[in-house]
Design an enzyme around this catalytic site. Structure first.
Site, short mmCIF file in Angstrom:
data_model
loop_
_atom_site.label_atom_id
_atom_site.label_comp_id
_atom_site.label_asym_id
_atom_site.label_seq_id
_atom_site.Cartn_x
_atom_site.Cartn_y
_atom_site.Cartn_z
N GLU A 106 0.84 -1.21 0.00
CA GLU A 106 0.00 0.00 0.00
C GLU A 106 0.87 1.26 0.00
OE1 GLU A 106 -2.43 -1.48 3.35
OE2 GLU A 106 -4.17 -1.11 2.06
N GLU A 126 -4.38 -9.52 3.59
CA GLU A 126 -5.25 -9.23 4.74
C GLU A 126 -6.44 -10.19 4.85
OE1 GLU A 126 -3.82 -7.10 2.80
OE2 GLU A 126 -2.87 -5.57 4.05
#
Ligand code: NAD
Length: 696
Positions: A106, A126
């Site tokens: 990210e 995730e």
């Protein structure tokens, strides 16, 4: 040394994350990255910035050591950090090697350009913790990589090598050689050609039929997500990347992320993630404890377990001397090992040559002299103390000094076995589960005299074998089977009181077990439990047992292997068919023992079975047999098919609320049938419940 370094290479600042082992984006690293960025921004000579990682990779994402601590949210948070880098007026270039995952990816997506080594591993994992990426990953990756590829990565969580993603705006260049040099050269070009900061957030997600694809994705994910909500939320978040302006999409992602944080499914998956890591730690055996080298092994007994244990060693490249009493038994054992590998060959997971290479690591022998030099010997002979005694006395006589002497016993006293030798410190239990080459659980049984280095060595060996190794103290049944006994008693009492095998199994399968307890009994062979009970009747005359399963066994109904157990089976067919004869036997048995059958609810079945595990688990914890509640959960998840999304019996009890569990147990104790004393809450359970605390 700080957690980042800053270096000037001409007009380019190179900022390197230096936070071993994986450059986890903990609070210190986040703060340092912001400071380093500002330094570069305020330096007039600097025209472009390269961000890279040292060691094993760019960054593996959040720092798991800060999970559930205030540091997790300490400013600057990840979102703030990424926004700062993205807003930089000077071009920022991420230089990526090794692991680039989760928050690490990210952060890279917040940079204006990305160059990577072809073998860098890229992922947003995730979902494996029951979450979605929460720092813009679901909004930026589809913009950089395209809708379909991004959604696949986000829903699966699996890593993809950078070279497979080449040619997309995710990577501007792949650098096979020196990464930082390549990145600086790229930065020089950006400066020279006056290329502007190129922000992923400004791109649109392009797809010829995004709405159609998302609908298809939703249906596909629905079909495979099972009890887990996160994969569906991944689709929803990516949909927002398509349909909403960037900042609204970020808000949607945030909302979905926070919703998921509190779901029991995500809590369970995170519990497993941390529980597996915690299991490796033994408070009085520090990480620095020296281990003994294990370069060779011996296995005694080439039966069901000995064969599987041998496979674990040779799969890890450790040669095994396999000892039996008779040549026929050796031949049978080796044949079974070959047959097992045959399955892997058929599925294309191994070649014949691989199998031959593994089998070549096994030396079959009949003589103890041949095993003397092994670094570890694992005994897997008959479950009989006299046989164990004769084996351990021989091992004590022949094995070289320093060899580890391990027993695979499932019920016998490891301290007594150790006492058959003059080196009890070298004796340890290695309780594998059947089939030993498949099951991930390994209970490591620590005898009263087992030395710390023996324990540390066996724990490390478990890791080498890709097992979840959990330490258990010595007691009857260790952690797993001791709890199982309480569960088994309840399932049989339930039959006496009014339930039938098909109802109990259906209720437990609905709760999430892959197979109900009676189907498991038929698969494993009901004669095994029968033999154990017969011993218990003598050893523990005070304990109440249902005799209903004995009745079944007296009829020769051992399960699938006899084409009949609690269910009927057609020859060669594993489908369990309810048996009218068995059901009639159960009803008649109730009458015989004077029990008026009643309707038993599915809820009662689940509560009695699971809380029986919980109560015994609490006793195991308070006695120090298990080191921590999560160890018990890891045993049940990896060895006994407890549903993963419930996180194990102890976490499940925490989720229900220990006060609720205790209250329910008190209700069960009023039922005079069965064994009311079983529902006396363990002291630890009662204490925690009264204090509104949890096991974990
Ligand atoms: P098994 O009967 O399949 O195999 C035992 C083997 O040991 C036989 O091949 C036998 O010939 C050999 N043997 C017996 N005495 C010997 C001796 N003195 N020297 C050399 N070889 C000898 O039994 P198993 O199911 O593999 O169980 C082995 C051990 O593992 C037992 O202690 C059992 O409690 C334990 N265990 C079994 C399971 C399971 O599910 N089967 C699971 C965990 C632990």
């Amino acid at each position: 040394m700080g957690v980042t370094s800053y270096e000037k290479r001409g007009r380019v600042a190179v900022i390197t994350m230096q936070s071993p082992p994986v450059n986890g984006l903990g609070s210190a690293l986040r703060a340092a990255l912001l400071k380093a960025l500002d330094k570069a921004l305020y330096s007039p000579g600097i025209k472009a910035i390269v961000l890279t990682g040292s060691g094993s990779g760019f960054s593996a994402g959040a720092d798991i050591r800060e999970f559930n601590t205030p540091k997790m949210q300490a400013p600057p948070n990840l979102h703030t950090l990424i926004t700062a880098w993205e807003s930089s007026a000077k071009p920022v270039i991420a230089a990526i090697h090794g692991t680039c995952m989760g928050g690490g990816l990210e952060l890279a997506l917040g940079c204006h350009y990305r160059v990577a080594r072809p073998d860098a591993q890229i992922a947003l994992p995730e979902v494996k913790l029951g979450l979605i990426p929460g720092a813009g990953g679901t909004q930026r990756l589809p913009r950089a990589l395209g809708l379909e590829a991004a959604l696949n990565m986000i829903v699966s969580g699996n890593p993809v090598p950078a070279e497979k993603l080449a040619g997309t705006p995710l990577f501007d260049e792949l650098v096979p050689g020196d990464l930082v040099e390549g990145a600086v050269a790229f930065a020089e070009r950006v400066i020279r050609e006056k290329l502007p900061p190129k922000r992923v957030r400004d791109r649109a997600v392009v797809h010829p039929n995004a709405a159609g694809f998302l609908m298809f994705a939703r249906t596909t994910v629905d079909a495979v997500a099972g009890p887990y909500p996160a994969p569906r939320k991944c689709v929803e978040a990516v949909k927002a990347a398509v349909e909403q302006p960037f900042d609204e999409g970020i808000a949607t992602e945030r909302r979905l992320f926070l919703d998921l944080m509190t779901t029991p499914e995500s809590k369970a998956l995170r519990h497993v993630f941390f529980g597996e890591r915690a299991a490796a730690r033994i408070p009085d055996v520090p990480d620095t404890t020296p281990t003994r080298p294990i370069k060779s092994a011996a296995v005694i007994g080439a039966g069901t377990m000995g064969g599987g244990i041998t496979m674990n060693f040779i799969n890890a490249g450790i040669p095994v001397t396999l000892l039996e009493m008779k040549q026929e038994a050796l031949d049978r054992g080796l044949e079974a090992i070959r047959r097992n590998y045959g399955g892997a060959v058929k599925k294309g997971r191994m070649t014949e040559a691989d199998v031959a290479a593994r089998i070549a690591l096994v030396t079959p022998v009949l003589d103890y002299a041949a095993i003397a030099q092994a670094d570890i010997v694992v005994e897997a002979v008959f479950e009989d103390m006299a046989v164990k005694q004769s084996v351990f006395e021989k091992l004590d006589a022949v094995m070289k000094p320093g060899a580890i002497l391990a027993t695979n016993t499932s019920t016998l006293d490891v301290n007594r076995i150790a006492a058959f030798t003059k080196r009890p410190g070298d004796v340890v239990g290695t309780h594998f589960f059947s089939p030993a080459n498949v099951m991930r659980l390994l209970e490591v049984v620590r005898g009263a005299q087992t030395t710390p280095d023996v324990l540390a060595t066996v724990m490390k060996l478990g890791k080498t074998m890709k097992k979840i190794a959990v330490v258990s103290g010595v007691c009857d049944g260790f952690i797993g089977n001791r709890m199982l006994e309480q569960m088994g008693r309840q399932t049989l009492f339930l039959l006496e009181e009014g339930a039938l095998p098909k109802q109990v199994d259906a209720a437990m399968e609905k709760f999430g077990f892959a197979m109900g307890p009676f189907r498991v009994g038929d698969l494993a062979g009901n004669d095994i439990g029968w033999a154990i009970r017969k011993r218990r009747y003598v050893e523990k005359p005070m304990v109440t047992y249902s005799r209903i399963a004995d009745r079944l066994c007296e009829q020769g109904r051992f399960g699938q292997k006899t084409n009949g157990g609690w269910y009927d089976y057609a020859p060669g067919d594993r489908t369990a068919r309810p048996s009218a004869a068995v059901e009639q036997m159960i009803v008649e048995y109730s009458k015989e023992i004077g029990v008026k059958r009643r309707v038993v609810s599915d809820e009662e079945i689940v509560d009695r079975v699971v809380y029986a595990l919980v109560n015994e688990g609490a006793k195991i914890l308070e006695e120090g047999i298990a080191l921590r509640a999560s160890d018990i959960d890891m045993v049940y998840l990896n060895g006994y098919g407890f549903p993963a999304h419930r996180g194990g019996p102890m976490l499940y009890a925490d989720t229900v609320g220990l006060d609720v569990v205790v209250r329910r147990m008190k209700q069960f104790a009023r039922n005079r049938h069965g064994d009311p004393t079983a529902w006396q809450p363990a002291r630890l359970l009662a204490r925690l419940a009264a204090a509104s605390k949890t096991f974990n």
